[in-house]
Structure formats: C-alpha cells, structure tokens
Write a protein that holds these residues in place. Structure first.
Motif, short mmCIF file in Angstrom:
data_model
loop_
_atom_site.label_atom_id
_atom_site.label_comp_id
_atom_site.label_asym_id
_atom_site.label_seq_id
_atom_site.Cartn_x
_atom_site.Cartn_y
_atom_site.Cartn_z
N VAL A 682 -52.19 48.32 -65.48
CA VAL A 682 -51.43 49.53 -65.15
C VAL A 682 -50.37 49.80 -66.22
O VAL A 682 -50.31 50.88 -66.78
CB VAL A 682 -50.77 49.43 -63.76
CG1 VAL A 682 -50.04 50.73 -63.42
CG2 VAL A 682 -51.82 49.10 -62.71
N LYS A 701 -41.65 53.71 -66.07
CA LYS A 701 -42.83 53.16 -66.73
C LYS A 701 -42.72 53.38 -68.25
O LYS A 701 -42.26 54.43 -68.69
CB LYS A 701 -44.11 53.82 -66.21
CG LYS A 701 -45.39 53.21 -66.80
CD LYS A 701 -46.64 53.89 -66.25
CE LYS A 701 -47.90 53.24 -66.85
NZ LYS A 701 -49.14 53.91 -66.42
N TRP A 753 -47.16 46.87 -53.95
CA TRP A 753 -47.85 47.80 -54.85
C TRP A 753 -49.18 48.22 -54.26
O TRP A 753 -50.01 47.40 -53.87
CB TRP A 753 -48.08 47.14 -56.22
CG TRP A 753 -48.88 47.98 -57.17
CD1 TRP A 753 -50.20 47.83 -57.49
CD2 TRP A 753 -48.42 49.10 -57.93
NE1 TRP A 753 -50.59 48.77 -58.40
CE2 TRP A 753 -49.52 49.57 -58.70
CE3 TRP A 753 -47.20 49.75 -58.05
CZ2 TRP A 753 -49.42 50.66 -59.55
CZ3 TRP A 753 -47.09 50.85 -58.91
CH2 TRP A 753 -48.19 51.28 -59.64
N SER A 755 -52.63 49.75 -55.05
CA SER A 755 -53.52 50.05 -56.17
C SER A 755 -54.25 51.36 -55.97
O SER A 755 -54.81 51.91 -56.92
CB SER A 755 -54.53 48.91 -56.35
OG SER A 755 -55.25 48.68 -55.16
N ARG A 756 -54.23 51.88 -54.74
CA ARG A 756 -54.87 53.16 -54.48
C ARG A 756 -53.91 54.31 -54.79
O ARG A 756 -54.27 55.27 -55.48
CB ARG A 756 -55.32 53.25 -53.01
CG ARG A 756 -56.06 54.53 -52.65
CD ARG A 756 -56.60 54.47 -51.24
NE ARG A 756 -55.52 54.33 -50.25
CZ ARG A 756 -54.84 55.37 -49.73
NH1 ARG A 756 -55.12 56.60 -50.12
NH2 ARG A 756 -53.90 55.16 -48.84
N LEU A 758 -51.10 53.86 -56.48
CA LEU A 758 -50.39 53.51 -57.72
C LEU A 758 -48.89 53.68 -57.56
O LEU A 758 -48.17 54.17 -58.45
CB LEU A 758 -50.91 54.34 -58.91
CG LEU A 758 -52.38 54.11 -59.30
CD1 LEU A 758 -52.76 55.00 -60.48
CD2 LEU A 758 -52.62 52.64 -59.65
N LYS A 759 -48.40 53.23 -56.41
CA LYS A 759 -46.96 53.26 -56.11
C LYS A 759 -46.60 52.07 -55.24
O LYS A 759 -47.46 51.40 -54.66
CB LYS A 759 -46.57 54.56 -55.40
CG LYS A 759 -46.62 55.79 -56.28
CD LYS A 759 -46.01 56.99 -55.57
CE LYS A 759 -45.97 58.20 -56.50
NZ LYS A 759 -45.31 59.37 -55.86
#
Length: 1014
Positions: A682, A701, A753, A755-756, A758-759
């Motif tokens: 990521v 990020k 976290w 992963s679907r 992304l938060k």
C-alpha cells in the motif's frame, strides 16, 4: 529467394534468439567480459541454444541465395585435431548441416548443402584462434564466397556452382555454438552473430575505429558498462568479468585489458581498466572516525614508557618500563586482538625500552643428511614446479577462482609446464615402486571422443609415457611402462567430469592399484605383475597438464598434484570435512584469501576470480559460489560469498553531510506525536496525534516524495499513536487524553486497517486515564499493548498503568497486568538476549518531578521490577544498541522540587548496561532544554541521536541537536536544527533517501527534513 516483406532485408540477430530475457541468468550460458568487451560463453546442453528456422523465415521457407553472416568471437588457440561450431542449421533430426560455420586451428570453414551434395569451403591461415576478439564477415553472392576479417583485405573463393536459391529450411533448426552434439561445442566467446539477407555487410561495418569489434547488431546486454555507473545508467543484465586480485601490484592495463576489473587488497580499491589506465570504481579511504575503549591492561606497576615492536614470524610485542624494582617490567604479546603477558624481566625503576636489530641472525641446521632423508619421503609437489615465482604472471597459466576454491588453468605451450625428472630424483633415478598420486581438479563434461592428460612422464623426446594420468568421459586412466610393455589401467564410472571439484588419490603398491575419489569407497584393481622397481627416469621429463602436444591439453582447473613416495596418501587426507578439496600439499598461492584481508595477511600471488556485476540484484550465494566476488554498482560495494551469505569486502558507506528543509506539513492543530509506518503493498504512512478535539488527527501518505493527507480520525487531545500487527491484521491505536464529552470516562481507541476500504476503521475501545503513550510488543508469539496512564482526575498521578494481551479466540485485547506508575508518560520495550524488558518514564508524583522511573523484567509470565533510576520529569526512554553495547537514553523535561523551584535546562542522561553489575549505569550526561524525545538512527556506519528541545524557561524557539557517536568520547553535537516547541522526532527511509520529521506542540506545523549524504 522469393517474395518477402521489407523486414526480410534487415539484419537477423541469431544470437539474441537464444539469450535469457529480462536480465535473468540461465544454466549453461554466461556473460563474460574479456579484453575490453563482453560476450557469451556456452557450456550447457546444445538444445538450450537452438530455435526453429521458422522463427526467422516467416513469409518464405527458402534460405536467401545472397547473404552475409557477421560474427564477433574470441577463442583460445586450438589443438590441431580440434574443431568447433559457431552455428549450424540442421535439417529435422539429422546431424548433417544445411548450413554452418566451423573453426579449426588457423582455419575457417563454411558448410553448405546444395545441388544434391554437401560442401565445405575452407579459408586457411585466418589466425582467429589467438584468444583475441575478431569480427568476421562471410559474404555469399553467386559463385563467390568472400571472407573479411577485422575489416582487412577480403579473401575470395570462386566456386563452379552458385549458392542454391532453393535451399528449403522447412522443419530445420538453428543451433548456436554447436552441431546439436556436445562434441564441437564452441568453447570461446561470441559477441554477435547476425544474418544479413541480400547484401554484403562489410560495407555497413567497415571501415571502423575498432575493426576487431565492428558491430552490425550486438545484443543490448553486451553493450559497454559505463566507466562510472550512475543510478540512472546501470546495466540491465548481470554479467561476469575477469578480475585480477593482487596485494598492491598493478596488473597491465592496455587495449586488450579494457573492461577488466582489478581488486587491490592492499589499497582496498576496485579499479576498471579503460584501455589506458586503471580508473577508480570503488575505494575505501581510511579516515579516523572515532576512538573507542578496547582493553584495560594491568601492568606490574606505574609505567613510564611503552615500546611496541614486531618480530618477524613471531608476532607483535610490547614492553612496559615499570617503576617497581621488586616486580620488574613486563613484555606482552598481541594475541587474539589483545595484549597478553608473555615474559617478565627484572628492571630497576625502568624508564624506557628500545627495540632494535643488528644485521640478520642466520640459522643453519647441521643435520643435513637427516633432513635429506626425510625430504625424500615427504610429498613432492609437482604442480608448484611449473608455477611462476614471486607472484608474477606467466603466459598460458591463469589462477582462477571457481566454486569456492582456486586452481590453475593451462592454455599455453606444453613446454612451459614441464621440468626434468632429475629435479625430483636427485640421489636415485628410479621411480619409487610404491607411491600414491593426489590430484584435485575440476573439469566440465567431456565429449565421448575426447581425452585429456593430468600429467605425463615422458622418456627423452618420445611421446610415449613412462607414467601418466589421463581423463576421458567418466573414466580415469593410469598409464605406465614396465616389464617391457606399456599398460593402461582404466577405472570406469568415476564421474569426475561434472564441473565440480574432486580430490583423487591413486595408490600403487605391489600388484594393487587403488583409486579413491573424494574420500569415498576405494576402487581396487589387481594385476598379475607388480609395478616395476626399476623404472629408470634418467633423461625423462614431467609434463603437467599435457603429453607434450597441444592435443590432450588439460582444459579444466588443477588445484594440487602431489607424488607421495612409499605410502598411500588416503590415510593422510581422509576423512575430511571437505572431501572434494582434501589437501596434502596445495601451492600457497591457491590458499584461501582472507575474508577481511589485512596488511600482514595478503595473497603473495595475483589471481583471477569469477565476479558478477549487477545493479542491486543479488546473485545466488551457496557452497558452489564460495569465493566468488559480486560488484553491486547500485550500492557501490564489492562482496565475497562465504558459501552462505555475501560478506562486505569493500563498500563506500553513506555519511551524513547536512540536513535540509524538505516539506512544511500543516496539521490539524499542534502535534504531540508522530508515528511513521509502512503497510505492505500500500505504501508509507504517517499518523499525527493532534491537540484539537474538534478537528481530530490526520493520517498522511507518502506520495511523489511528500506526505499528502489521506484520512482524518476523530481524536480527543491525542497524545500518541502506535502502529502494530497481529498476524496479518494491521492496527493503529491512539492515546486520547480527554473524553469525548465533559464528565465522561476517557477512552482510547484501536483502529484496524481495512484492505477493502483502504482505510482505518474503529475496532476496539479501551478505558484509559489521561493516556500519554501506547507500546505494542510480542513475547513468545503473544501480542501485548501497554498504556501509560498519566493521571486520574485532576490531581491523582499515582495510578496504575495497564498491560493488555491479545485474546486470539475473542479477537480482542484483555487486561493482563496492572503496574503502579507515577504520572507515566512513556513505555519502552526492548530485549537483551533471551530477556524481555519494559521501562516506564515516570514524570510527576503531584509534588515533584524528581522521582524514580522503573525498568521491569519479564519473569514468570509477568513484568517485575528490575531497576529504578532517578529521573527529572522523564518524558521518553530510547533504547539502542551499538555493536554489543546496550544503551538507554532518558529525556528529562524539568526539575521541579518540592520547594517549588523549576529548572528546564538540565541534563538528560544516557545509561549503559554493565555486564559486570547487570544494571544500567550512567554513561554520559547531555545538557538539554526540557527534552521531550530522543530518536536514534544510523546513516551508513554512523550512529546518531537527535533530541527534541522544547523550552528553556524563556522561549520555545530553540535548537534541537543531532549528536554523533564518537566511541570513547560518547555522543558529540554535529548539527543544530532550529525548532519551535519541538515535541517528537521520527526517522524514516524511502527509495529517495533518508528523512527526519519533527512535530511542534506550539504550532500546527510539522517539518520534514532530508538527510543529505556523501
């Protein structure tokens, strides 16, 4: 030729068709740099280097009637009977070529089929087999076949019948470097092999400034490596080059050595020949970095003078001049990196020593006859008799490192590697009747018809051996003359020609001839008559690696060749931990180069090794690669394979030069803590713990070299973040100092976290009390979370902090242990050997900041007090390790006494673990201004600490300081960085370099700083 597209007239690169793609290595093919250029060497199955003709002739199956072939090659001198193939075009399963190019000694052959017959067109006296690069163009047009070598005068042959225009390639196959069989496999290097339909390529590549390397279409991987490779101009393909290793002596550097590497062990440098001079690719210059404590040497009494001296072949010594006349003075010897007492001498209030020499002391042993008698029964090293002396190079012999060991390769005239038998048999001319011969060798797979000699003993000018050893495919032959006849004793299925090292012992005693390979089961042959005891060697000559002629010259590597009179050598070298390299008498030049060569332990002889050159990609390093070198152009390092890992031989380490402003990061509000973390696949992230409860805290990020806002999370006077994982789950926990609503219980939150999405999403809430820090850690595969509870209510600082443990069944954290703390601000977990520790920074007890902070140790499934240290408003602990030394640094924020006196400019302290007392003792005190954080980091081999100075009693605008480790001197300041209310430092790396980021507790602005290195 028939109709075809325009591309049919473009050069067709035959060589590239059989090369590995994407820079990957392939068994049987090596990229080798030699004499200023790179080429491919083929050693695997011929099937690997073949492709169907249909890949070239797509629109028409007929071979062009007019064409030229361009080949650039390099091949050593060939034996008279030997021939090798550059390429062949074979029909179906037949071994008869439709077309092909073949080389033999001083001849070049063009093979063709046409008009119902096969032809061989031979050009003589072309001189291609001289171990130099040559570019050859063979042009065919009508009845003429024209050969041009190195853009020289063309050689033209006219035939009665022109080349056929109906040569059908349907179902045929191109074989590069072979004729489908092992026999005739091309042993040299090929740099280009191109078919140009319709025209003579000579006009396209000649004239040329480098006629030997004239290029029509050279594979991309073989193009020159830049002399000074940069990160944007590196080779895409790994390759192998020739490297000379010497202890200071410079090898020749001319046009023929262009592209060669030279590793100078004395100057610790790697150099590249540009055809004129050796250019520095990599060199580590010694510079004094720092001084560190090494040894406490207790002497007899007070010492007035020290004399250090070296006695050749004995060692390094030191004499101390001591005051006490009763105890005298000591002489010490350097042993295993320390001075150890060696001798005591009576002295009387000694003031000084002086070591000196007068001439040379020469010792001669008078028992010469005894020495000679013993010598005759000692191993007789045949190989050393033909080696160059004093480390000088000699034409025709090379020292080569391969598969973890070094050996000699012979390619010159056999006369160079011969010596009269009288050098060995001084007092008696008869060969011993009982003896053994030990040979260590490495040779590639041999063709069925081929045989090669390890050594022969030839009588006068005869080619018939009195004695000898010969190898053929899977066979080992012992040749002898005796009792009026010649014999050949053959051991079958010995498996020596597998390109691996083997040590063979051939023992002869009476009627028995015994062969032992790699200390394995002996193979024994019995004969009617014993080996003769009257084999006269008068006038005979030993030939190493040959039988006087080029034909049968040993093509592999030889590491030892020893004659042991009177006994079987097997018992002397077996058993062995390395049976394939068992040693009886190996020439000193072939002994292992030290992993870290020192000035007193360097190879006396230059040698050649196999070196891989890549741009960062690590080659394999196993037992078969032991001793190989690897030059990493990206990391600017030279590495040596020890059979397991790549060890650093030479590397230019990064050094911190200066710090520059990189990014102003505007945050939601003042920031008390920063957490930098990486989520695989990521990216790199940063979480800021912000004061303002209305605005929450931000997650950023790293994008295009900067931090960009990624997500916002509701927090309440957030003090700290901690990122951690449990198995494959990824979590982020925040320490909230306040409650969401006034009067409610304070709560800190764990986020997981997704992963679907992304938060990070809410996962678990934990009750905390003015939480200041979270510390995540694992003990024996169990995950824990420790919270630093600072205060309950407005005044109660003497409360419990809590350690939570992950419940794998419930998938939540549960209370595991409570620990009494006093205004806790920080937890630091660390391990020392098998022990687990947890240190708490206690800040305030309600009256004073001068209180004890405690280090706990994990015993019996819980943390128990180990050591208490007095601190002054401790805010942070930082544990770090330098080599085998363990340190703990505490950030002291203020000294508030019970009388109400407050000091902000106080010392913060670095403690070191004493192995004697097994406690942390004071190592160094550093003056700081309300220090709130320490961060330890490294750049190259250098170690640094940066402190967050926040307030001096008058101003928040202060310099935070980077300190550099200086060994005996401790940490010294090297960079002063302007900060405003500095609260936290974090160090991180990206592909672009190394960075520091600091947070401000006084402004909504954090700064990213880049570390510039040299």
């Amino acid at each position: 030729m028939g109709s075809g597209s325009a591309t049919d007239l473009l050069p067709l690169d035959l060589l590239s068709r059989v090369l590995p793609v994407s820079g990957r290595a392939r068994d049987g093919i090596r990229m080798v740099q030699s004499r200023g250029a790179r080429g491919f060497q083929f050693s695997g199955s011929p099937q690997l280097f073949s492709f169907p003709a249909s890949q070239l002739f797509i629109n028409c199956n007929f071979f062009p009637a007019e064409f030229s072939i361009v080949v650039t090659l390099k091949i050593p001198q060939m034996a008279p009977e030997k021939s090798e193939y550059i390429f062949t075009l074979l029909e179906g399963d037949s071994d008869e070529p439709l077309l092909g190019l073949r080389l033999s000694q001083n001849k070049f052959h063009f093979l063709q089929k046409g008009h119902g017959s096969r032809k061989r067109i031979t050009f003589k006296a072309v001189g291609l087999d001289d171990n130099r690069w040559h570019t050859v163009v063979l042009a065919v047009t009508g009845c003429y076949t024209i050969l041009t070598v190195d853009c020289g005068t063309p050689l033209e042959l006219e035939l009665e019948i022109p080349f056929p225009d109906n040569l059908d390639t349907t179902g045929s196959t191109f074989f590069i470097a072979s004729r489908r069989r092992w026999n005739g496999l091309f042993s040299g290097l090929i740099r280009q092999l191109v078919l140009l339909p319709g025209s003579d390529a000579t006009s396209q590549i000649c004239p040329s400034s480098e006629p030997r390397l004239s290029a029509l279409s050279v594979p991309q991987a073989l193009l020159h490596l830049p002399i000074k490779p940069s990160s944007t101009d590196l080779p895409l393909h790994p390759y192998e080059a020739e490297v000379r290793v010497t202890a200071g002596m410079s090898p020749p550097c001319g046009h023929s050595e262009e592209g060669h590497l030279w590793f100078n062990t004395l100057k610790r440098g790697l150099f590249l020949c540009d055809g004129i001079v050796w250019l520095t690719m990599l060199q580590v210059k010694e510079k004094l970095d720092y001084v560190e404590d090494h040894q406490d040497l207790f002497t007899n009494s007070e010492t007035f003078d020290i004399e250090v001296f070296h006695i050749p072949s004995v060692g390094l010594f030191m004499a101390t001049a001591n005051r006490d006349s009763n105890l005298g003075s000591g002489i010490y010897k350097w042993t295993d990196g320390r001075f150890e007492r060696y001798q005591n001498i009576s002295t009387y209030d000694a003031q000084a020593w002086q070591y000196f020499t007068v001439g040379k002391k020469v010792c001669v042993d008078y028992q010469q006859n005894v020495i000679l008698l013993l010598y005759n029964l000692l191993p007789l090293d045949l190989l050393s008799r033909v080696l160059p002396v004093s480390g000088r190079a000699r034409d025709g012999i090379r020292m080569v490192q391969s598969r973890g060991a070094r050996g000699f390769q012979f390619s010159g005239s056999p006369q160079l590697f011969s010596f009269p038998a009288s050098q060995l048999f001084i007092n008696c001319n008869f060969f011993p009747a009982e003896f053994s011969i030990v040979v260590t060798l490495k040779i590639p797979q041999m063709a069925p018809e081929k045989s090669e000699y390890i050594f022969t003993l030839l009588e006068g000018d005869s080619d018939e051996p009195l004695l000898g050893l010969r190898l053929s495919q899977n066979k080992f032959h012992f040749l002898q003359k005796g009792h009026g006849s010649r014999k050949r004793i053959t051991f079958k299925a010995v498996g020596l020609d597998d390109n691996r090292w083997h040590t063979v012992v051939l023992a002869v005693t009476g009627c028995y001839t015994i062969l032992t390979v790699d200390c394995g089961t002996p193979l024994e042959l019995v004969f009617e008559r014993s080996f003769p005891d009257d084999l006269d060697t008068t006038g005979s000559t030993f030939f190493i690696a040959s039988r006087r002629r080029w034909n049968g010259l040993f093509s592999g590597l030889m590491r030892q060749l020893v004659l042991l009179p009177g006994s079987d050598a097997t018992s002397q070298i077996c058993p062995s931990s390395e049976p394939q390299l068992s040693a009886l008498s190996v020439p000193p030049a072939l002994l292992h180069l030290p992993i870290k060569p020192s000035s007193t332990d360097l190879p006396l002889h230059p040698y050649e090794a196999e070196v891989r050159v890549t741009a960062g990609m690590s080659p394999p390093c196993g037992h078969s690669e032991e001793g190989h070198l690897w030059f990493n152009t990206l990391k600017r390092g030279l590495f040596l394979c020890d059979g397991i890992v790549w060890l650093t031989m030479l590397q230019v380490k990064e050094k911190l030069d200066y710090v520059e402003d990189h990014q102003d990061l505007f945050t939601n509000s003042e920031t008390f803590d920063i957490e930098v973390f990486h989520i695989p696949s990521v990216g790199l992230f940063m979480a800021t713990a912000n004061r303002d409860s209305n605005l929450g805290s931000g997650i950023y990020k790293w994008t295009d070299g900067r931090f960009e806002r990624y997500q916002n999370i509701s927090t309440y006077d957030a003090q700290a973040w901690q990122y951690f994982t449990v198995g494959k789950k990824k979590f982020l926990v925040v320490a909230n100092c306040r409650s969401k609503d006034a009067g409610n219980q304070e709560q800190s939150v764990i986020y997981k976290w997704s992963s679907r999405k992304l938060k990070f999403i809410h996962y678990q809430t934990l009750i905390t009390h003015s939480a200041r820090d979270w510390e995540a850690f694992s003990i024996q595969d169990e995950t824990f979370l420790a919270v630093a509870n600072h205060r309950q209510g407005g005044r109660n600082h003497n409360i419990d902090s809590v350690i939570y443990k992950w419940n794998p069944v419930a998938q939540f954290f549960e209370v595991n242990q409570t620990i009494p703390t006093t205004g806790a601000y920080d937890w630091e977990f660390f391990t020392i050997g098998p022990y687990y520790f947890l240190a708490v920074a206690n800040t305030f007890n309600g009256r004073s900041t001068v209180i004890d902070s405690t280090i706990y140790i994990w015993l019996g499934g819980m943390f128990q007090p180990y050591q208490s240290i007095t601190t002054f408003g401790a805010i942070d602990w930082e544990m770090f390790q330098i080599e085998n030394r363990v340190f703990l640094a505490v950030a002291n924020s203020q000294m508030l006494t019970e009388e109400g006196k407050i000091l902000y400019s106080i010392n913060s302290t670095i403690y070191e673990l004493s192995m004697t007392s097994q406690t942390f003792i004071k190592f160094q005190e550093i003056e700081t201004n309300s220090a709130l954080d320490w961060e330890y980091f490294t750049v190259g081999d250098d170690k640094f600490l940066v402190v967050a100075n926040s307030y001096d009693g008058n101003s928040y605008s202060l310099n935070s300081v980077i300190y550099r480790w200086q060994g005996y001197e401790g940490f010294i300041p090297v960079h002063r960085l302007s900060t405003n209310g500095c609260r936290d430092w974090e160090y991180f790396n990206t592909t672009d370099g190394s960075y520091l980021i600091y947070s401000s507790a006084r402004a909504a602005l954090s700064k990213v700083l880049k570390l510039r290195t040299i």
